[in-house]
Write an enzyme that holds these catalytic residues in place. Structure first.
Site, mmCIF file in Angstrom:
data_model
loop_
_atom_site.group_PDB
_atom_site.id
_atom_site.type_symbol
_atom_site.label_atom_id
_atom_site.label_comp_id
_atom_site.label_asym_id
_atom_site.label_seq_id
_atom_site.Cartn_x
_atom_site.Cartn_y
_atom_site.Cartn_z
ATOM 1 N N GLU A 1 1.052 3.827 2.808
ATOM 2 C CA GLU A 1 1.717 3.576 4.116
ATOM 3 C C GLU A 1 3.438 3.502 4.234
ATOM 4 O O GLU A 1 4.049 2.589 4.371
ATOM 5 C CB GLU A 1 1.216 2.036 4.267
ATOM 6 C CG GLU A 1 -0.410 2.072 4.717
ATOM 7 C CD GLU A 1 -0.776 0.448 4.709
ATOM 8 O OE1 GLU A 1 -2.226 0.497 4.516
ATOM 9 O OE2 GLU A 1 -0.158 -0.279 4.326
ATOM 10 N N GLU B 1 1.197 -4.157 11.588
ATOM 11 C CA GLU B 1 0.555 -2.835 11.183
ATOM 12 C C GLU B 1 1.536 -1.903 12.237
ATOM 13 O O GLU B 1 1.413 -1.728 13.222
ATOM 14 C CB GLU B 1 -0.826 -2.812 11.457
ATOM 15 C CG GLU B 1 -1.524 -3.826 10.769
ATOM 16 C CD GLU B 1 -2.076 -3.308 9.527
ATOM 17 O OE1 GLU B 1 -1.877 -2.085 9.182
ATOM 18 O OE2 GLU B 1 -2.633 -4.263 8.613
ATOM 19 N N HIS C 1 2.888 -3.231 6.994
ATOM 20 C CA HIS C 1 1.927 -2.336 6.645
ATOM 21 C C HIS C 1 1.895 -1.136 7.532
ATOM 22 O O HIS C 1 2.422 -1.080 8.799
ATOM 23 C CB HIS C 1 0.389 -2.767 6.892
ATOM 24 C CG HIS C 1 0.008 -3.589 5.601
ATOM 25 N ND1 HIS C 1 -0.774 -3.535 4.374
ATOM 26 C CD2 HIS C 1 0.721 -4.890 5.139
ATOM 27 C CE1 HIS C 1 -0.785 -4.341 3.603
ATOM 28 N NE2 HIS C 1 0.009 -5.270 4.131
ATOM 29 N N HIS D 1 0.941 -1.180 -0.095
ATOM 30 C CA HIS D 1 0.037 0.035 0.204
ATOM 31 C C HIS D 1 1.016 1.097 -0.030
ATOM 32 O O HIS D 1 1.524 1.619 0.992
ATOM 33 C CB HIS D 1 -1.067 0.071 1.286
ATOM 34 C CG HIS D 1 -1.777 -1.053 1.251
ATOM 35 N ND1 HIS D 1 -2.362 -1.829 2.443
ATOM 36 C CD2 HIS D 1 -2.545 -1.717 0.251
ATOM 37 C CE1 HIS D 1 -3.192 -2.580 1.933
ATOM 38 N NE2 HIS D 1 -3.441 -2.544 0.773
HETATM 39 ZN ZN LIG Z 1 -1.978 -1.664 4.325
#
Ligand SMILES: [Zn+2]
Length: 1054
Positions: free
Chosen positions: A790, A969, A884, A787
């Site tokens: 990010e 994350e 992420h 992504h």
């Molecule tokens: Zn992500």
């Protein structure tokens, strides 16, 4: 005139009627001139009415127009109430008393004349405020009770109720009355009256809509507004907040329907509520009123059009093939001329079920509810089913990415390794940081041109101008000394960066380099605490937005930057506007509109080949004034909430600061908030839902340097060119003991390479034993940045890579213990083109893992193939982790996959054999929570969600059979626990996280010991027992999902 008409019908055979006649003959002027006579006449009438029932009856009798005379005289008086003198005169002559007496008399009729009551109350409402003793008189005469009883008997009669409510308001300005009204249940009565309009909208939608419609038809909106205004003006001591709030709640519910909003606008509701609220602002106790008012105003605020011709990205990329059912086909197959910015008809009756306090908790609750719906309940899908996918013959081509598994090291190993350097990474051999400073042309004295052209001819920004005597190159002596960031930053090299940029291919073919990427970023040493929210920020921002409607002449509406016009950027050199630019790698500003002198609306570009995903931003500003507060509003945000409401600030980079030796991104911005705005979001952009709005992220800032060039970003930028530069610099860290290979996994749609790294230790010797140990090291597979928005994931990855290439004993052990396979950027094209979420195919690559298309999703296809190859080679990785960033939560945490925890969260019944599961998936996050200060075990989840079935984590777990398959994350905002509690996250903390991840693998290795899995299990359970006590305490405090985790663990600890 009305006066005279009435007079003709008055019989002249009674005293009271004579007096009435006399009163009548005195027209308004006369009454003023001859006040004494008027007083006498009125007093006589009053006396007669009070003492002789007959006289009262005469006045009230049907044939008599006595009532009309009095009412008419009042009417005349009150009509001319610009000065209030006539009403004043009337009051001073005892007129109020007459009216009250008439009211008492009229109430004795059964049923009382509705027309008369209506007139009397209308007049009382006008006269009352002029009579200081009105309240007392009303109570003493009994008029107060007449009004209350009348209301109680006519709860459904809006026409009659409204003047009564107005009179009631005047009565209650008297303290004794207010108390007595309260005792008599008048507040309850008020609510009974407004109740039909105050029914909780969400629960009683249908009923409420019907009532709202009825209310609009009855002209109720105008009256409610008048009532509210009346209470607002007269309830100066704020004793009747409940009534005022009740009126607003009625308005709020009526305006849930479109008809109601229309009526509200037509009744000038915006201005009325805006003005009353502004007056309420200084009084904190009136917050309830202000909040409800702003809720109504926001709902009724006419929806504006986003100032763009289309919401489709300003950039289009021609795909090699466009699947008919894919998002790009849908995007571009709309008939020409279709407006995707706003819906054609605005006939939606749906209202936003707004809540007054959209708090973070509300949001989390919603998340939790949604998450419960999303749990995978299909047991077949829950059990990992190894699916090697492509046949081995096809996968053999991937052998070249695993040379370490076959190389024999009999020949000179170093030369083999260096020759294997991938084509995608060009090493800068010539760079040697000799000078501690270098000279660069100042962009500032060159007319504010912020970034340099690279490539092409002419003076090249990237060329090494470190030699002395380049002063004249900039013309007008425009040269400034800049500290060599290559010395400050071990992995940064401006020259090398520009070299890398030349090989980076963007869809818009960017030819500029942003300064921050060129200079690099040195993390500041000071702490950057989470921003404490100033009380009332959101409200004042919303009020400034509403002012656009109230004072339209103050609005400039001047586009100063617009990607949709060929001459972009729109340069106006009058010095009245800021200059914007984002035509560089990872930039994504589409338009900037100067709204007021120091306020700009900014529109973000959609991801390429898509029409939404606006969150990431990166743009440049110049031409600022020092010390002036500028307000920036990003007006096309999509998510319903943001960490910008909970302490997160934007990032700013000042070129002047960089030149002064402080090249760094700093958290900045005051008055930050994120809220639903008045820009319409078409149903095309809102997944088919009509009547939705965008959200604004607003912040204010001042600039400290004249002639500065500043950059703003959502998070610390990390471009693809930066990655290539870092990878090249990593080569320099190589020692003879390190095995580092960089391959080009594949080419992206946009023609960029996707680097694949292999890091381990060289075999101790060429002996068979050592070669064997080398080849049999467990594999760790890491990836990041699928992504593009990010960027924190890249900083964590940078920390991991640097640690792995380091000289610490831990790093040595790690390399000796594992073979690392790393894809540091799964979505280079998205990163380069300033996307937030997607690749050039207009799709989220982390939803393509089930069935990646080799043409459209090459990086995913080939990464998955690498893993499939490993399955065939019986070398399934020990750990898979995809890095992420998380925009809604604080701290760093992991998502993993567990059948048991998924079953536990859902209602499905599973046999005990279904629940046989190795607990190994918990070990790594557990270790991390012990050693990494930013990491929070409490935020981890091991539930398999249906919506995530095509993500790397779930597919690698289910199909590849990696039990420890995770997404890690990292917060974009900051931490609310641990050592960094209360601080925003910076690159230092992110890089540390990446390093700690490596350390945790080392602990895992120690626990895995001789790869005896039973042994491992015992040890893992061991670790958990250490924290048993802490967890049990938490158990008592927390509930629901944590509860489940603990129950689960508890059974294993016994
Ligand atoms: Zn992500």
């Amino acid at each position: 005139m009305f006066w005279i008409v009435c007079f003709s019908s008055v019989p002249s055979n009674s005293r009271v009627l004579m007096l009435l006649g006399q009163l009548e003959r005195m027209n308004g002027e006369a009454m003023l001139k001859d006040v004494e006579t008027a007083r006498q006449v009125t007093a006589k009438i009053l006396h007669l009415i009070q003492t002789q029932e007959k006289s009262g009856k005469e006045v009230m009798s049907k044939g008599s127009s006595g009532m009309e005379v009095i009412l008419a005289s009042l009417e005349v008086s009150s009509l001319v109430n610009t000065t209030g003198r006539r009403v004043g005169v009337f009051v001073s002559k005892g007129g109020t008393g007459v009216l009250f007496q008439l009211l008492i008399n009229a109430s004795k009729e059964f049923p009382p004349s509705e027309e008369l009551m209506l007139q009397l109350h209308s007049l009382l409402a006008k006269v009352g405020p002029k009579d200081r003793k009105f309240g007392v008189k009303a109570r003493l005469t009994g008029a107060l009770n007449v009004t209350i009883n009348l209301m109680k008997q006519n709860l459904l009669n809006n026409k009659l109720l409204l003047p009564c409510l107005q009179v009631l308001r005047v009565y209650s300005s008297n303290l004794v009355n207010a108390v007595s009204l309260g005792k008599n249940g008048v507040v309850e009565l008020m609510f009974k009256i407004v109740a039909p309009y105050t029914v909780d909208f969400v629960n009683e939608q249908h009923e409420c809509e019907t009532n709202a419609r009825r209310a609009v038809d009855g002209g109720f909106v105008t009256v409610l507004l008048a009532l509210y205004l009346d209470w607002h003006r007269n309830d100066t001591r704020h004793r009747h907040m409940l009534i005022r709030k009740g009126l607003l709640v009625s308005l709020r519910n009526i305006t849930n329907i479109k008809l109601g909003r229309k009526a509200f606008i037509e009744a000038d509701g915006m201005r009325i509520l805006y003005n009353t609220s502004t007056e309420c602002l200084p009084v904190r106790t009136l917050d309830l009123l202000i909040n409800t008012s702003s809720l109504i105003m926001r709902k009724c605020f006419p929806k504006n059009r986003l100032p763009v011709p289309t919401i489709k990205s300003a950039f289009h990329f021609q795909l090699p093939n466009v699947p008919a059912a894919g998002p790009v086909a849908q995007l571009y197959n709309q008939p020409p001329g279709v407006d995707d910015v706003v819906d054609e008809s605005d006939d939606n009756e749906e209202a936003d079920a707004d809540t007054e306090n959209d708090t973070e908790n509300d949001d989390d609750d919603k998340d939790l509810l949604a998450a419960n719906d999303d749990i995978e309940t299909d047991l077949n899908k829950l059990h990992p089913k190894r699916n090697p996918g492509r046949p081995l013959e096809e996968l053999r081509v991937y052998e070249r990415f695993f040379l370490e598994l076959s190389e024999d090291f009999q020949v000179a190993k170093m030369s083999i390794l260096t020759n294997r350097n991938s084509s995608c990474i060009a090493l800068s051999a010539k760079h040697s940081p000799v000078n501690s400073t270098r000279h660069i042309q100042s962009p500032l004295l060159l007319g504010g041109i912020a970034s340099r052209r690279v490539g092409g001819g002419g003076s090249n920004f990237g060329s090494d101008c470190g030699s002395e005597g380049t002063e004249d190159e900039g013309g007008e002596g425009a040269v400034l000394e800049v500290p060599d960031t290559a010395l400050l930053l071990p992995l940064h090299d401006p020259d090398l960066y520009v070299e890398m940029v030349k090989g980076t291919r963007s869809v818009p073919e960017y030819a500029e380099v942003a300064y921050p990427d060129y200079f690099g970023h040195v993390a500041p040493t000071f702490k950057e605490p989470l921003l404490e929210r100033v009380y009332g920020v959101q409200r004042s921002k919303i009020y400034q937005d509403i002012e656009r409607l109230i004072h339209p002449n103050d609005i400039l509406d001047k586009a100063v930057y617009d990607l949709d016009i060929p001459s972009c950027p729109v340069i106006e050199d009058n010095g009245e506007s800021l200059k914007f630019n984002s035509q560089f790698e990872s930039g994504n500003l589409r338009k900037a509109v100067q709204v007021r002198k120091y306020e700009y609306d900014l529109v973000l570009n959609s991801d390429v080949n898509s029409n939404h995903y606006h969150q990431w931003f990166y743009f440049e500003v110049s031409g600022m004034r020092v010390g002036t507060v500028y307000r920036f509003n990003i007006i096309n945000c999509e998510k319903s909430n943001s960490q910008f409401n909970y302490g997160m600030q934007v990032l700013m980079y000042s070129v002047q600061e960089a030149i002064s030796g402080r090249p760094r991104w700093v958290r900045t911005g005051a008055d930050i908030c994120y809220y639903k705005n008045h820009f319409a979001r078409s149903s095309i952009a809102a997944g088919g839902q009509k009547g939705k709005s965008y959200y604004s992220m607003t912040f204010s800032t001042t600039f400290s340097h004249k002639d500065d060039v500043c950059y703003f970003a959502y998070h610390y930028p990390y471009t693809y060119s930066t990655l290539k530069m870092h990878l090249a610099k990593l080569e320099a860290l190589r020692t003879p003991q390190i095995y580092l290979r960089q391959d080009n996994l594949c080419e992206t749609l946009g023609g960029n390479g996707c680097p694949l790294l292999t890091i381990t230790a060289m075999p101790e010797s060429n002996s068979n034993d050592h070669i064997c140990q080398f080849r049999n090291r467990p594999l760790i597979f890491l990836s990041a940045r699928v992504h593009p928005g990010e960027t924190n994931a890249s900083w964590v990855m940078k920390g991991t890579l640097e640690f792995l290439m380091g000289t610490s004993p831990l790093a040595v052990s790690l390399r000796e213990g594992f073979i690392f396979k790393i894809v540091p950027m799964l979505n280079p094209d998205g990163v380069i083109n300033g996307n937030h979420r997607c690749s050039l195919s207009g799709e989220d690559l982390n939803r393509q893992w089930l069935n990646p298309n080799p043409e459209l999703h090459p990086t995913i296809y080939h990464t998955k193939s690498l893993l499939q190859y490993l399955v065939h080679m019986q070398r399934t990785p020990l750990v898979f982790c995809d890095y992420h960033g998380h925009s809604r939560k604080k701290n760093v945490f992991m998502y993993g996959c567990s059948v048991k925890e998924t079953v536990w969260q859902s209602n499905i019944t599973a046999s005990s054999s279904d629940l046989q599961e190795d607990l190994g998936y918990r070990t790594l996050p557990k270790i991390l929570s012990q050693i990494a200060p930013a990491f929070s075990m409490g935020s981890c989840s091991f539930v398999v969600e249906r919506s995530k079935e095509s993500t790397a984590r779930v597919v690698v777990w289910r199909e590849i059979g990696v039990q420890r398959s995770y997404t890690m994350e990292s917060t974009l905002c900051g931490c609310d626990q641990g050592k960094y509690k209360g601080l925003q996250i910076g690159t230092r903390e992110l890089e540390e996280m990446g390093a700690q991840f490596c350390v945790s693998l080392l602990r895992l290795k120690r626990l895995t010991g001789l790869r005896n899995h039973q042994h491992l299990l015992d040890l893992e359970n061991d670790i958990m027992t250490h924290t048993k006590v802490v967890r049990l305490v938490k158990w008592r405090i927390l509930q629901s999902h944590l509860h489940t985790q603990l129950m689960h663990e508890g059974t294993h600890m016994l």
